[in-house]
Design a protein around this motif. Structure first.
Motif, mmCIF file in Angstrom:
data_model
loop_
_atom_site.group_PDB
_atom_site.id
_atom_site.type_symbol
_atom_site.label_atom_id
_atom_site.label_comp_id
_atom_site.label_asym_id
_atom_site.label_seq_id
_atom_site.Cartn_x
_atom_site.Cartn_y
_atom_site.Cartn_z
ATOM 1 N N LYS A 177 0.340 13.650 -7.277
ATOM 2 C CA LYS A 177 1.715 13.570 -7.073
ATOM 3 C C LYS A 177 1.801 13.938 -5.887
ATOM 4 O O LYS A 177 1.652 13.345 -4.589
ATOM 5 C CB LYS A 177 2.293 14.387 -7.718
ATOM 6 N N ASP A 178 0.532 15.007 -4.903
ATOM 7 C CA ASP A 178 0.387 15.606 -4.151
ATOM 8 C C ASP A 178 0.885 14.531 -3.104
ATOM 9 O O ASP A 178 0.736 13.960 -1.696
ATOM 10 C CB ASP A 178 -0.617 16.539 -3.876
ATOM 11 N N TYR A 179 -0.791 13.271 -3.272
ATOM 12 C CA TYR A 179 -1.025 12.205 -2.258
ATOM 13 C C TYR A 179 -0.339 11.645 -1.959
ATOM 14 O O TYR A 179 0.222 11.314 -0.923
ATOM 15 C CB TYR A 179 -2.327 11.611 -2.989
ATOM 16 N N LEU A 180 0.823 11.430 -2.977
ATOM 17 C CA LEU A 180 1.901 10.521 -2.531
ATOM 18 C C LEU A 180 3.238 11.343 -1.525
ATOM 19 O O LEU A 180 3.827 10.900 -1.242
ATOM 20 C CB LEU A 180 2.490 10.157 -3.841
ATOM 21 N N LYS A 181 3.353 12.763 -1.928
ATOM 22 C CA LYS A 181 4.042 13.375 -1.219
ATOM 23 C C LYS A 181 3.426 13.496 0.818
ATOM 24 O O LYS A 181 4.305 13.068 1.366
ATOM 25 C CB LYS A 181 4.160 14.616 -1.401
ATOM 26 N N ARG A 182 2.483 13.586 0.669
ATOM 27 C CA ARG A 182 1.731 13.325 1.759
ATOM 28 C C ARG A 182 1.932 12.083 2.695
ATOM 29 O O ARG A 182 2.076 12.149 3.795
ATOM 30 C CB ARG A 182 0.653 13.960 2.205
ATOM 31 N N SER A 183 2.268 10.936 1.435
ATOM 32 C CA SER A 183 2.129 9.367 1.810
ATOM 33 C C SER A 183 3.269 9.584 2.576
ATOM 34 O O SER A 183 3.486 8.659 3.818
ATOM 35 C CB SER A 183 1.812 8.686 1.174
ATOM 36 N N GLU A 184 4.283 10.021 2.563
ATOM 37 C CA GLU A 184 5.691 9.412 2.569
ATOM 38 C C GLU A 184 6.022 10.059 4.317
ATOM 39 O O GLU A 184 6.509 9.411 5.178
ATOM 40 C CB GLU A 184 7.212 10.021 1.910
ATOM 41 N N LYS A 185 5.167 11.215 4.635
ATOM 42 C CA LYS A 185 5.193 11.241 6.024
ATOM 43 C C LYS A 185 4.372 10.158 6.726
ATOM 44 O O LYS A 185 5.082 10.244 8.103
ATOM 45 C CB LYS A 185 4.623 12.286 6.508
ATOM 46 N N TYR A 186 3.854 9.408 6.029
ATOM 47 C CA TYR A 186 3.222 7.655 7.164
ATOM 48 C C TYR A 186 4.424 6.649 6.930
ATOM 49 O O TYR A 186 3.391 5.607 7.300
ATOM 50 C CB TYR A 186 2.102 8.180 6.949
ATOM 51 N N GLY A 187 5.006 6.737 6.016
ATOM 52 C CA GLY A 187 5.973 5.483 5.911
ATOM 53 C C GLY A 187 5.371 3.732 5.423
ATOM 54 O O GLY A 187 5.042 3.053 4.911
ATOM 55 N N GLY A 188 4.100 4.742 4.345
ATOM 56 C CA GLY A 188 3.348 3.656 3.407
ATOM 57 C C GLY A 188 2.447 3.508 3.963
ATOM 58 O O GLY A 188 1.441 2.424 2.997
ATOM 59 N N ARG A 189 2.067 3.228 5.253
ATOM 60 C CA ARG A 189 0.584 3.440 5.528
ATOM 61 C C ARG A 189 -0.128 4.824 5.724
ATOM 62 O O ARG A 189 -0.666 5.517 6.621
ATOM 63 C CB ARG A 189 1.079 2.339 6.649
ATOM 64 N N PRO A 190 -0.707 5.401 4.704
ATOM 65 C CA PRO A 190 -1.276 6.666 5.284
ATOM 66 C C PRO A 190 -2.836 6.342 5.630
ATOM 67 O O PRO A 190 -2.877 5.735 5.579
ATOM 68 C CB PRO A 190 -1.480 7.886 4.002
ATOM 69 N N PRO A 191 -3.225 7.430 6.666
ATOM 70 C CA PRO A 191 -4.247 7.111 6.902
ATOM 71 C C PRO A 191 -5.711 7.834 5.439
ATOM 72 O O PRO A 191 -5.193 8.600 4.336
ATOM 73 C CB PRO A 191 -5.097 8.177 8.056
ATOM 74 N N ALA A 192 -6.757 6.703 5.102
ATOM 75 C CA ALA A 192 -7.625 6.784 4.474
ATOM 76 C C ALA A 192 -8.005 8.209 4.056
ATOM 77 O O ALA A 192 -8.718 8.292 3.173
ATOM 78 C CB ALA A 192 -9.208 5.974 4.687
ATOM 79 N N GLU A 193 -8.030 8.970 4.863
ATOM 80 C CA GLU A 193 -8.556 10.404 5.108
ATOM 81 C C GLU A 193 -7.974 11.545 4.335
ATOM 82 O O GLU A 193 -7.984 12.629 4.107
ATOM 83 C CB GLU A 193 -8.810 11.490 6.721
ATOM 84 N N LEU A 194 -5.914 10.876 4.140
ATOM 85 C CA LEU A 194 -5.727 11.984 3.331
ATOM 86 C C LEU A 194 -6.576 12.271 2.058
ATOM 87 O O LEU A 194 -6.103 13.021 1.392
ATOM 88 C CB LEU A 194 -4.284 11.573 2.953
ATOM 89 N N ARG A 195 -7.037 10.884 1.279
ATOM 90 C CA ARG A 195 -7.821 11.098 -0.078
ATOM 91 C C ARG A 195 -8.856 12.458 0.313
ATOM 92 O O ARG A 195 -9.206 12.290 -1.535
ATOM 93 C CB ARG A 195 -8.270 10.130 0.177
ATOM 94 N N LEU A 196 -9.021 12.301 1.373
ATOM 95 C CA LEU A 196 -10.361 13.837 1.571
ATOM 96 C C LEU A 196 -10.169 15.294 0.807
ATOM 97 O O LEU A 196 -11.042 15.795 0.973
ATOM 98 C CB LEU A 196 -11.451 13.206 2.664
#
Length: 554
Positions: free
Chosen positions: A393-412
């Motif tokens: 859920k935290d990852y999805l929340k952070r992903s919203e800031k990138y317009g659906g194209r989050p960088p892979a590094e968020l996974r880290l």
């Protein structure tokens, strides 16, 4: 590949290409949003020109119109790609929640059983040594050969599941594994025992390889958090429960019953997964439907993407067999994450030897009581599994800031936090392991180690998948291979390491190695994007609009 998992208003998608294995321009497609989808879809068996949106769509009438200009006649040919209908009951994603949970728990139990089988025999290696008059190092080969099979088997079973489907692989390999367990229980010589363990390990590797795909087949992206957490916990709970159960069995019934219990548990999961779990792989379900329609209508126009865009056999063999090694040795991200996961996997199997050294040799405990010391490790795994949906859920929340194209590094990010738990737990384990200290000290050290395992593994897998996407299955195969080989090897030198360094410093050495590995997620978090830009295989959004087909030969 929208044919398999998409929905459209009129049930048609027009696409003009050339047939007869000719080159054609690649249409842009939307990237799949969830990591599991990149492993789940047949990127390795279909060409780069295949429209993957077909695997994420349903249509009103179960057909997608596709127009192709024939290379032989120059005329437009009309094909009807067979897809699922809207709310199609044969689509695994439309099964009832109750049945999907039944299948999920069945495959998770299978994964648990495989991991349990790898560890349960550690509880009574002395019985093997006495029966066959072999050294402890030789007896440990029963673990090593089994775990090596975990790395070798997926190289064949993962691509095979993309060709024949999930269900036949489950049924055939688990049946073979059950049969190969029997010689271990009745072995008259040590060679028979080793051979049966090696073959059983290879056969048992198949379920672990494809279970993640089965879950992605059934659960929609927004539903996957808890099911994937249950699956993630199973391979770590099994090694913790194995010594616990095995200790009581070995002390009271003898070492052969450690193999009989494997046979019973494996036989049960084979029965349920073979006779109660249907096929879930969409390409195979739709291929079956297309064959049925061709037979019923007498028309050959009913096809699937596999009929139109299958890679040549030579390309598939290169991707299946060679690509994992290319990624391992040419991609720093794959290499260092694989090494990190190997360290963790080796640590897990080192514990099977280290715990008896501390408790049986050091404190004089029985195998039964020593097995109880794995409970905090198991609790740590369960707690981290319970937290996994929150991390997603935290990852999805952070992903919203990138317009659906989050960088892979968020996974880290979860990896950057959880990596510290491993050395903390190891240092606790190391410096509370004196003979005169209370038994709870080393046991408590297992809790942070177990807690960190799932976060690290899930983050590493997701980062690899997001970084390589279309190459994700090969990247994970490379990681699994090197991880299994190292994990299998560690048990062979753990005794010598503890003997030469002493109990405290041997465990501390492991802690320092784990501490050094904590730098890996931080380096990739800050430098990963730059590394991927120079990569031959890493995913780039520019690929979606590329008309260059050279990536087929990458």
């Amino acid at each position: 590949m929208a044919e398999y998992t998409s929905e459209t208003v009129d049930g048609q998608i027009l696409k003009e290409v050339r047939t007869n294995r000719t080159r054609r321009s690649r249409r842009p497609s939307q990237p799949v949003s969830n990591a599991e989808d990149f492993v789940n879809l047949p990127y390795r068996t279909l060409t780069n020109e295949a429209n993957m949106e077909e695997y994420t769509s349903e249509t009103i009438d179960g057909q997608i119109l596709r127009e192709i200009r024939s290379n032989r006649t120059g005329k437009i040919e009309r094909w009807e790609l067979v897809t699922f209908k809207i709310d199609d009951p044969e689509n695994p994603k439309n099964w009832s929640k109750a049945f999907k949970w039944y299948v999920t728990m069945t495959v998770a139990l299978t994964c648990f059983a495989v991991a349990f089988n790898s560890a349960v025999i550690t509880a009574d290696l002395e019985g093997v040594m006495e029966t066959f008059h072999v050294s402890e190092e030789a007896a440990l080969l029963t673990i090593t050969l089994f775990v090596i099979g975990f790395g070798v088997g997926p190289m064949a079973f993962a691509p095979l599941s993309e060709i024949v489907g999930r269900r036949p692989i489950y049924a055939a390999t688990l049946f073979a594994a059950v049969l190969f367990t029997i010689p271990g229980a009745v072995a008259k010589n040590f060679g028979t025992l080793l051979a049966s363990r090696a073959l059983a390990g290879i056969a048992f590797s198949a379920p672990i390889t494809i279970i993640g795909g089965t879950l992605a087949d059934m659960w929609k992206p927004e539903e996957r958090g808890i099911p994937m957490a249950a699956f993630s916990a199973a391979p770590f709970i099994g090694p913790a429960v194995g010594p616990l159960v095995g200790g009581f069995i070995g002390d009271n019934l003898g070492w052969r019953w450690l193999y009989w219990i494997q046979l019973i548990l494996s036989g049960v999961v084979w029965f349920f997964i073979t006779f109660t779990v249907p096929e879930t792989y969409a390409p195979k379900l739709l291929a079956r439907r297309a064959r049925k329609l061709r037979k019923e209508t007498g028309e050959d126009k009913h096809v699937t993407e596999e009929d139109l865009d299958m890679r040549p056999l030579s390309q598939r063999l290169i991707i299946f067999l060679l690509r994992p090694f290319q990624l391992l040795f040419r991609e720093p991200i794959v290499m260092f994450l694989s090494l990190y996961m190997s360290v963790l996997y080796g640590l897990l199997y080192m514990f099977f030897v280290a715990f008896p050294i501390i408790y049986q040799k050091g404190k004089g405990y029985s195998a039964s009581i020593t097995g109880l010391m794995f409970i905090p490790l198991m609790i740590g795994v369960l707690v981290s599994a319970a937290c996994a949906p929150l991390v997603n859920k935290d990852y999805l929340k952070r992903s919203e800031k990138y317009g659906g194209r989050p960088p892979a590094e968020l996974r880290l990010i979860p990896m950057m936090i959880s990596c510290w738990f491993i050395p903390i737990g190891l240092f606790i384990f190391a410096w509370t392991s004196y003979k005169e200290t209370h038994w709870i000290g080393p046991a408590i050290g297992g809790f942070p180690v177990g807690f960190g395992f799932i976060f690290l593994y899930n983050s590493a897998n997701n980062y690899l998948v997001d970084s390589y996407q279309h190459q994700a299955a090969s990247a994970l195969a490379a990681k699994t291979l090197i991880r299994s080989i190292w994990g299998a090897s560690t048990v062979l030198f753990t005794n010598q390491m503890y003997s030469r360094l002493g109990d405290q410093w041997a465990s501390s050495l492991l802690a320092f190695i784990a501490l050094a590995c904590c730098a890996i997620p931080y380096v990739f978090f800050f430098k990963g994007a730059a590394i991927r830009k120079r990569s031959h295989y890493a995913y780039s959004p520019d690929e979606e609009n590329s008309t260059d087909n050279s990536s087929d030969e990458k």
